[in-house]
Design a protein around this motif. Structure first.
Motif, PDB file in Angstrom:
ATOM      1  N   ILE A   1       1.113  -0.898  -0.027  1.00 35.84           N
ATOM      2  CA  ILE A   1       0.156   0.255   0.284  1.00 35.84           C
ATOM      3  C   ILE A   1       1.144   1.690   0.109  1.00 35.84           C
ATOM      4  O   ILE A   1       2.189   1.475   0.849  1.00 35.84           O
ATOM      5  N   THR A   2       0.633   2.037  -1.085  1.00 29.48           N
ATOM      6  CA  THR A   2       0.899   3.752  -0.342  1.00 29.48           C
ATOM      7  C   THR A   2       0.159   4.712   0.083  1.00 29.48           C
ATOM      8  O   THR A   2      -1.312   4.577  -0.929  1.00 29.48           O
TER       9      THR A   2
ATOM     10  N   GLU B   1       4.270  14.614   9.051  1.00 33.98           N
ATOM     11  CA  GLU B   1       4.178  13.509  10.629  1.00 33.98           C
ATOM     12  C   GLU B   1       2.863  12.650  10.538  1.00 33.98           C
ATOM     13  O   GLU B   1       3.320  11.573  10.539  1.00 33.98           O
ATOM     14  N   ARG B   2       1.775  12.874   9.850  1.00 28.68           N
ATOM     15  CA  ARG B   2       0.980  12.477   9.922  1.00 28.68           C
ATOM     16  C   ARG B   2       0.874  11.061   8.647  1.00 28.68           C
ATOM     17  O   ARG B   2       0.417  10.101   9.138  1.00 28.68           O
ATOM     18  N   GLY B   3       1.727  11.442   7.910  1.00 32.83           N
ATOM     19  CA  GLY B   3       1.594  10.672   6.836  1.00 32.83           C
ATOM     20  C   GLY B   3       2.500   9.314   7.504  1.00 32.83           C
ATOM     21  O   GLY B   3       2.469   7.824   6.836  1.00 32.83           O
TER      22      GLY B   3
ATOM     23  N   ARG C   1       2.122   5.660   8.150  1.00 32.90           N
ATOM     24  CA  ARG C   1       2.593   4.728   7.629  1.00 32.90           C
ATOM     25  C   ARG C   1       3.181   3.704   8.351  1.00 32.90           C
ATOM     26  O   ARG C   1       3.430   2.107   8.003  1.00 32.90           O
ATOM     27  N   ASP C   2       3.860   4.275   9.057  1.00 30.20           N
ATOM     28  CA  ASP C   2       4.383   3.423  10.577  1.00 30.20           C
ATOM     29  C   ASP C   2       3.138   1.646  11.100  1.00 30.20           C
ATOM     30  O   ASP C   2       3.904   1.032  10.835  1.00 30.20           O
ATOM     31  N   GLN C   3       1.989   2.893  10.653  1.00 34.45           N
ATOM     32  CA  GLN C   3       1.012   2.309  11.709  1.00 34.45           C
ATOM     33  C   GLN C   3       0.607   1.028  10.380  1.00 34.45           C
ATOM     34  O   GLN C   3       0.383  -0.149  10.669  1.00 34.45           O
TER      35      GLN C   3
ATOM     36  N   ALA D   1       4.490  -0.742   3.142  1.00 37.97           N
ATOM     37  CA  ALA D   1       3.321   0.359   2.943  1.00 37.97           C
ATOM     38  C   ALA D   1       4.582   1.521   2.414  1.00 37.97           C
ATOM     39  O   ALA D   1       5.650   1.552   3.328  1.00 37.97           O
ATOM     40  N   TYR D   2       4.384   2.397   2.234  1.00 40.37           N
ATOM     41  CA  TYR D   2       4.553   4.084   1.685  1.00 40.37           C
ATOM     42  C   TYR D   2       4.137   4.942   1.467  1.00 40.37           C
ATOM     43  O   TYR D   2       2.753   4.782   1.281  1.00 40.37           O
TER      44      TYR D   2
END
Length: 252
Positions: free
Chosen positions: A31-32, A39-41, A45-47, A55-56
């Motif tokens: 998923i990208t 910050e939110r992005g 991504r880390d989630q 994930a990117y």
């Protein structure tokens, strides 16, 4: 689903992020997500990575026509392909009676709300045609279907997304591409709903609407679950639809 790659524009929070999480639960492994804030992005991504998927995150603004090809190109480079495009961008616009909307704001509202889905589809569809398949999910709102005070321009923009998506479904079916629109009303736990229900005319409007949701006001998880379903083989014959998830606020 495990071999499919999804690009979610507006995927760093709210409906977009919950749709990404639901797609992971449905078996998507790559998923990208696209958003305007680093910050939110990166947190989103880390989630997703914590769920065990590739994930990117791409920082970009899909409201800008020139950025859509860059987003699609970068996502293809990262994932190798794009099988699913979901567009659920938000605009900083609150419902207001038409008489209270400055005329110079009308074009901006229409552009910010309606165009990202079109820009992104134009950038992604050529590769989907070559692949002989793909799924497009655009998020509009029930304002596209039901005339509501305060949503004259918003409704026009959302109706544009719905008709664009439905026509796309008819044009692209010969290439194995499906396209559907989701039309939620109130969605709890999202920044957009918090903004429009905080106070003023729109606060009163949607407080009354929430009273009609006898099945409960929809959540971002509700919308995400449906978005994920539309991308699965179980929805292989479902295209050109505009589906409301509103807890009974209307039967549009």
């Amino acid at each position: 689903m495990k071999d499919s790659a999804a690009l979610i524009v507006g995927g760093t929070a709210g409906i977009g992020l919950h749709s990404a999480l639901a797609m992971v639960d449905a078996g998507i492994r790559t998923i990208t997500i696209v958003g305007r804030g680093d910050e939110r992005g990166k947190a989103a991504r880390d989630q997703l990575i914590e769920r065990g998927v590739e994930a990117y995150f791409i920082r970009a603004d899909a409201r800008e026509q020139g950025q859509a090809p860059e987003i699609a190109g970068r996502a293809s480079e990262l994932m190798g392909r794009i099988d699913i495009l979901m567009c659920t961008t938000a605009a900083d616009t609150r419902p207001e009676l038409f008489k209270d909307i400055p005329p110079e704001s009308i074009a901006t509202i229409l552009d910010d709300m309606a165009l990202p889905a079109m820009f992104m589809a134009a950038a992604v569809l050529p590769a989907m045609r070559e692949q002989r398949g793909g799924v497009v999910v655009n998020v509009a709102s029930d304002a596209a279907k039901t005339a509501t005070p305060g949503e004259s321009v918003i409704g026009a923009a959302k109706a544009a997304i719905v008709m664009f998506t439905r026509t796309l479904a008819i044009e692209e079916k010969r290439h194995g591409i499906r396209a559907n629109a989701l039309t939620p009303s109130l969605v709890t736990g999202t920044a957009s709903t918090e903004r429009i229900t905080e106070d003023g005319f729109s606060g009163k409007l949607f407080a009354r609407a929430a009273q009609q949701a006898h099945l409960g006001v929809a959540t971002a998880d509700d919308i995400g679950a449906l978005a994920a379903f539309l991308c699965t083989p179980a929805a292989a014959k479902l295209t050109g639809q505009a589906i409301s998830v509103n807890g009974g606020i209307s039967a549009a």
